[in-house]
Scaffold this active site. Sequence first.
Site, short mmCIF file in Angstrom:
data_model
loop_
_atom_site.label_atom_id
_atom_site.label_comp_id
_atom_site.label_asym_id
_atom_site.label_seq_id
_atom_site.Cartn_x
_atom_site.Cartn_y
_atom_site.Cartn_z
N TYR A 144 0.70 -1.24 -0.05
CA TYR A 144 -0.04 0.06 0.13
C TYR A 144 0.90 1.35 -0.22
CZ TYR A 144 -4.25 -2.69 0.88
OH TYR A 144 -5.29 -3.52 0.56
N HIS A 176 -4.41 -2.69 -7.84
CA HIS A 176 -5.57 -3.30 -7.25
C HIS A 176 -6.81 -2.27 -7.14
CE1 HIS A 176 -8.58 -5.32 -4.67
NE2 HIS A 176 -8.74 -6.08 -5.61
N HIS A 330 -17.03 -4.08 -2.29
CA HIS A 330 -15.68 -4.36 -2.16
C HIS A 330 -15.34 -5.80 -1.39
CE1 HIS A 330 -11.32 -3.92 -2.62
NE2 HIS A 330 -11.16 -3.82 -1.34
N MET A 405 -11.87 -8.73 2.70
CA MET A 405 -12.69 -7.52 3.19
C MET A 405 -14.11 -7.55 3.05
SD MET A 405 -10.17 -4.24 1.96
CE MET A 405 -8.53 -3.92 2.74
#
Length: 554
Positions: A144, A176, A330, A405
């Site tokens: 990230y 992504h 998501h 997630m």
Amino acid sequence: KPKCPVYPLWALVDPSSVLPHFKGLQSYTDYFTDENRVLKKDPQQDYHLEYAMENSTHTILAFSRELHTCDTNDKSITESTVRVIWAYHHKDMGEAGQNYHGSNRGTKSLRLLNPEREEVSSASLPYFDLTNKDVPVPDKDTTYWCQMFKIPVQHEKHHVTKVKPLIQKGHENLVHHILLYQCSSNLNDSVLDYGHECYHPNMPDSFLTCETVIFAWAIGGEGFTYPPHVGLSIGTAADPLFVLMEVHYDNPSETEGLIDNSGLRLIYTPVLRKYDAGVIEAGLWVSLFHNIPPGMPEFVSEGHCTLECLEEALGAERPAGIQVFAVLLHAHLAGRAIRMRHFHNGEEQKLLAYDDEFDFNFQEFQYLNEERTILPGDNLVTECHYSTVDRIRMTWGGLSTRNEMCLSYLLYYPRINLTRCASIPDIMEQLQFIGVKEIYRPVRTWPFIIKSPKQYKNLSFMDAMNKFKWSRSEGLSYNQLVLKLPVNVRCSKTDNAEWSIQGMTALPPEIERPYKTEPVICSSSSCLSCGLFLTLLCIVYITASTIGNTGPFV
């Protein structure tokens, strides 16, 4: 086997009859395929040619069919993701039937009932880009990367009308998702000097001030256009001045030497719209308290935007409610389906958004057919379905695409001071399921360590969950337990502030499980005037150099 079901929609055409002179078609036939990939003529012809033409470079076909036919060989077309397969051959069909397409084929995930809303005038509007500059992507599975930017439009209110991803060519599978956060307005330009890995112990303190999501893009998504009466406000004291762009790089092959310059383009206008847009992140707070046993063909997790949070935040800021106009659902690689369920006064409403054929590589905002009012005291439940049949260890909530997630991003208006409405399940009751009796207190390590019973002594709770002998029946019982556990409420404002309900415990609403889908009313080809149609435009582009060989598909 693909993780997203593939449903071929075949219509074979003899292109020799589709001439620039618009002669009649000699053949246009509805086919289907079986598990052995053998094409068979469908006894019920449900595809209907609307338009066709061909010139020296293009063959264009427009065809339609009912969304729901009575044909068992057809796939119902819904608001879920559809995997479309295309194939062609450069020679016409002969008496022996169709020719093998060879390499002239491909697939694409689409949401056929949710096309992008284009604005003709956007090409002439000003824009600014927020892009990374030569970011060295580490040779590890998940990175990230965070970079701070300053919004160039200041001192006068404008509205962003469209946001487009700028993904570096060749990095379509590397990038992504991209999140854009609003940061504290008390920062200065010194924070703009460099980027850094997000969620890293040494990351700049300024990154910690960036909690409010103002835009989200995920892999496979196209640009997002705001409705004509709504825009993302920039340029005033209440609007973002410093923003943090978080880019998730997915590098499972751990390739070395990658340099990335991806980002976002924001198109804006001085012609103000009626409402300012806001974003609410709803669902399961990303943490190890969200976990999924291995070997499960289906496991359901729920994240709650609770009655208590919406009662306090909306009651204080917007008693008349907010209007949701788009939703991004998501999840990661184990995700198979996601639904956003909406309850008002305890009564379930129509689904706010859903994708029953979730594709990890295709995630974008769904425009709602009708804007939905969310009122104080409503409940929103993000329901995520997973499959872990190919895994032998627990799947944990986390940042990696191999973690999971369960989130929904709601775009709404008018903007209020509510940025996150989520929940965390109780971890101790989860551990009691596998027989944990006591942990070491005070908690000094993370993940925390188990004290008893003997078989788990001195193991972290992650190791204990992995040591447990999971069977499908145990996994099912565990799933039923988790869905009924009390949840810890997350109810956040901008600038790291919190509503008073934050951290309190609430019970999930009594809801019907599993969710009962609305019955589908199908229409046969004999009733073409009484159903809903989908019309598709198919264009094949063949250049002179590829005639007799192969050609690209547009």
